[in-house]
Design a protein around this motif. Structure first.
Motif, mmCIF file in Angstrom:
data_model
loop_
_atom_site.group_PDB
_atom_site.id
_atom_site.type_symbol
_atom_site.label_atom_id
_atom_site.label_comp_id
_atom_site.label_asym_id
_atom_site.label_seq_id
_atom_site.Cartn_x
_atom_site.Cartn_y
_atom_site.Cartn_z
ATOM 1 N N HIS A 1 -7.346 16.617 -8.073
ATOM 2 C CA HIS A 1 -6.071 16.848 -8.767
ATOM 3 C C HIS A 1 -4.964 17.169 -7.779
ATOM 4 O O HIS A 1 -5.192 17.249 -6.577
ATOM 5 N N ASP B 1 -4.085 23.035 -2.697
ATOM 6 C CA ASP B 1 -5.329 23.397 -2.002
ATOM 7 C C ASP B 1 -6.330 22.236 -2.027
ATOM 8 O O ASP B 1 -7.324 22.259 -1.306
ATOM 9 N N HIS B 2 -6.064 21.219 -2.825
ATOM 10 C CA HIS B 2 -6.915 20.027 -2.876
ATOM 11 C C HIS B 2 -6.246 18.839 -2.181
ATOM 12 O O HIS B 2 -6.895 18.081 -1.474
ATOM 13 N N ASP C 1 -11.703 21.562 -10.095
ATOM 14 C CA ASP C 1 -11.392 22.867 -10.696
ATOM 15 C C ASP C 1 -11.602 22.841 -12.210
ATOM 16 O O ASP C 1 -11.116 23.722 -12.919
HETATM 17 ZN ZN LIG Z 1 -6.435 23.589 -8.875
#
Ligand SMILES: [Zn+2]
Length: 337
Positions: free
Chosen positions: A73, A77-78, A190
């Motif tokens: 997504h 942080d990804h 997540d």
């Molecule tokens: Zn997330």
């Protein structure tokens, strides 16, 4: 340290210093010599994340010119290091919903992102203080790269694996899991986490984030899964059991929202969030770090939207603030039922 999970599947540990999430689990399907590898999620656009990722990829001698990246997504942080992983032949995959939603760190669109919290009860001073501070912005890349956009049901072929893309909106509008039916692996991003619960907040492009999320949980609940691979923390477990816990968690949070609202009609989302139960090591709402307040109010808004769409609450605007009320037939009902 990169950790071998089984066969050609590796887990890379990317630290997220200062974040309550603690770490990101990147996963790597390592291609044999001459074959392509697939990296799943990358880390914030921070030095600490980039150094860890580079070190772990080097230790596995990954052919960096033959490494594609799948982003579960749009969160920084990804997705933050996707641009750094891009080489001429490498593809960066993300869902067609989340791809256009990635915003570079210096983009003026962030202004609107913070501003929308003002009518919900944040003070101008708080927003000024937190502006530019939220990791979603300062962990984003300065420049974005070209991406390949994926749809629900698309298949990615990596070595002998055929990975199915499962669109699971909720945590973000276009969150996507990857499922390997042969080995029964689920890269859950997540969408399903252990020990912590994924943050579900209001999104300008979706009307019912929480409703989406609950539907997306049911969509994956019964998949046969031997290896559940969440994007944060070291814990994992049984998919169906965790989905049922997450569904129950939101039932409780919905009840808690109604309970708080019954106590005082006409509160802002900020005030409602301040009286709700959160699992955080702060004594009271005043002590919440501002970024955590943004998450808590965002999550409260998703619950209020859910209740509004189902005819249970409504809001009125007064002096530039949105005030939330229970519908008459909600009063007197035992909200814990
Ligand atoms: Zn997330």
């Amino acid at each position: 340290m990169a950790r071998k999970l089984c066969g050609d599947l590796w887990q890379l540990d990317i630290p997220l210093p200062g974040s309550p999430l603690k770490n990101l689990n990147s996963y790597l399907i390592l291609g044999e010599a001459g074959e392509r590898s697939l990296l799943i999620d990358t880390g914030f656009h921070w030095d600490a994340c980039l150094e860890a990722l580079e070190r772990e990829l080097d230790s596995l001698k990954v052919d960096r010119d033959r490494m594609d990246v799948f982003l579960t997504h749009l969160h920084s942080d990804h997705a933050g290091l996707a641009t750094e992983m891009k080489r001429p032949g490498n593809r960066i995959y993300i869902s067609s919903v989340d791809g256009p939603g990635i915003v570079a760190a210096g983009d003026p669109r962030w202004e609107a992102w913070y501003e929308r919290f003002i009518p919900e009860g944040f003070s101008r001073e708080e927003i000024e203080e937190v502006r530019g501070f939220a990791p979603s912005q300062n962990g984003a890349a300065e420049e974005l790269c070209e991406m390949v956009l994926l749809e629900d049901g698309d298949v990615l072929e990596v070595g002998s694996h055929r990975l199915q893309c499962i669109l699971t909106p909720g945590h973000t509008p276009g969150h996507m899991c990857l499922y390997e039916p042969e080995q029964q692996w689920l890269f859950s991003g997540d969408h399903v986490l252990f020990h912590i619960t994924p943050n579900i907040c209001r999104w300008p492009i979706r009307r019912d984030s929480l409703g989406d999320y609950l539907d997306s949980l049911k969509k994956v609940r019964d998949l046969p899964v031997k290896l559940l691979l969440p994007a944060h923390r070291t814990e994992t477990g049984v998919l169906r059991e965790r989905v049922d816990e997450l569904l129950a968690h939101h039932e409780r949070r919905i009840a808690n929202t109604l309970e708080v609202m019954a106590g005082r009609p006409g509160m802002t989302a900020y005030e409602i969030a301040g009286e709700m139960k959160w699992r955080i090591s702060c004594r009271n709402w005043t002590e919440f770090p501002l970024t955590q307040k943004l998450f808590a109010v965002g999550e409260t808004l998703a619950h209020l939207d859910y209740l509004e769409l189902r005819g249970r609450v409504y809001w009125e605007e007064k002096d530039g603030l949105r005030l939330y009320y229970l519908r008459d037939d909600e009063r007197g009902k035992d909200v814990t039922e």
